[in-house]
Design an enzyme around this catalytic site. Sequence first.
Site, PDB file in Angstrom:
ATOM      1  N   LEU A  39       5.415   0.080   3.392  1.00 42.99           N
ATOM      2  CA  LEU A  39       4.917  -0.410   2.411  1.00 42.99           C
ATOM      3  C   LEU A  39       3.239  -1.313   3.409  1.00 42.99           C
ATOM      4  CD1 LEU A  39       7.243  -0.794   0.320  1.00 42.99           C
ATOM      5  CD2 LEU A  39       5.766   0.613  -0.148  1.00 42.99           C
ATOM      6  N   ASP A  41      -3.055  -1.664  10.200  1.00 42.10           N
ATOM      7  CA  ASP A  41      -2.961  -1.143   8.681  1.00 42.10           C
ATOM      8  C   ASP A  41      -3.591  -2.976   8.136  1.00 42.10           C
ATOM      9  OD1 ASP A  41      -1.721   1.177   8.563  1.00 42.10           O
ATOM     10  OD2 ASP A  41      -0.043   0.100   7.581  1.00 42.10           O
ATOM     11  N   LYS A  94       0.744  -1.031   0.027  1.00 44.48           N
ATOM     12  CA  LYS A  94       0.224   0.024   0.031  1.00 44.48           C
ATOM     13  C   LYS A  94       0.539   1.075   0.380  1.00 44.48           C
ATOM     14  CE  LYS A  94       0.818   1.033   4.385  1.00 44.48           C
ATOM     15  NZ  LYS A  94       1.842   2.553   4.938  1.00 44.48           N
ATOM     16  N   PRO A 149      10.225  -4.778   1.546  1.00 43.02           N
ATOM     17  CA  PRO A 149      10.844  -4.590   2.930  1.00 43.02           C
ATOM     18  C   PRO A 149      10.404  -4.223   4.303  1.00 43.02           C
ATOM     19  CG  PRO A 149      11.298  -2.200   2.084  1.00 43.02           C
ATOM     20  CD  PRO A 149       9.749  -3.737   1.084  1.00 43.02           C
TER      21      PRO A 149
END
Length: 293
Positions: free
Chosen positions: A113, A150, A25, A108
């Site tokens: 992300l 998240d 994301k 990573p």
Amino acid sequence: MSAVPLANTAAAAWTWDSAYPAPAKLNLFLHVVGRRADGYHCLQTVFRFVDHGDSLRFAPRADGEVRLVAPLPGVPEERDLTVRAARLLQAETGCRQGVDITVDKRLPMGGGLGGGSSDAATTLLALNHLWQLGLSRQRLQAIGLTLGADVPVFVFGDNAFAEGVGEALRPVSLPPACYLVLEAPVEVPTALVFSAPDLRRDTPALAAADWRPGEGGNDLEAVVVARFPAVAERLAWLTQHARARMTGSGACVFAEFPTRAAAAAVLRAAPAGFAGWLAEGLDGHPLRELVAA
């Protein structure tokens, strides 16, 4: 005979032999609009899924155990979010089936992300389907929230305007876009960023209906740039070519380009030692139809 619902038809294509995507994301903006009494920060952000990420495979076990085939270096198996997600599903439903989980890790750690959260959400979605548990999307989101702020958006399945700690979600329609993402060779601890005394915590809140693509910045960016020179270097370089910003709490930075060719040209010009990749924005999570409602 009644027609088979579309969601069920689409879900039938996903089997134990499938590789299940866990997309990255990007936070198109991220504002800290306040702080709750319990210390958690009140956020506003837009999450966008992109077509680059991890991939997971699942194999059934008859003994009821949950095992990670290749644990990540430095992460004990019992702390891995995929293992915790699978065991939570077992505990919530009384399921006695077991599973071996294999993660093809491309994102990573500490990159902003959502890699670990996406892996956890894909585990919830896939095993709810493969174990035939029948949990609703809302129930899976609630389970996901116990794993991390998240996780719910990846279960939610739509690009989303998010509020609260990131769990209050509403779908948002976004135009097609190509992104260039640069990875900094550092892992940024989220707790360090949110505990920083110089973090701005009073950005005026937006009305979700008033937000437009391209608006807003990332309030966490200044904290990370001041402490991680590698992030600052990549952000400064990318800013010369497009409007660049950091995603999440770092360490990755990104910019949107009108075409893939334009993004590719910039990536080819990147200084030696800069690692990066291109990704197209998605309309929604590729596993959205695994849950009917």
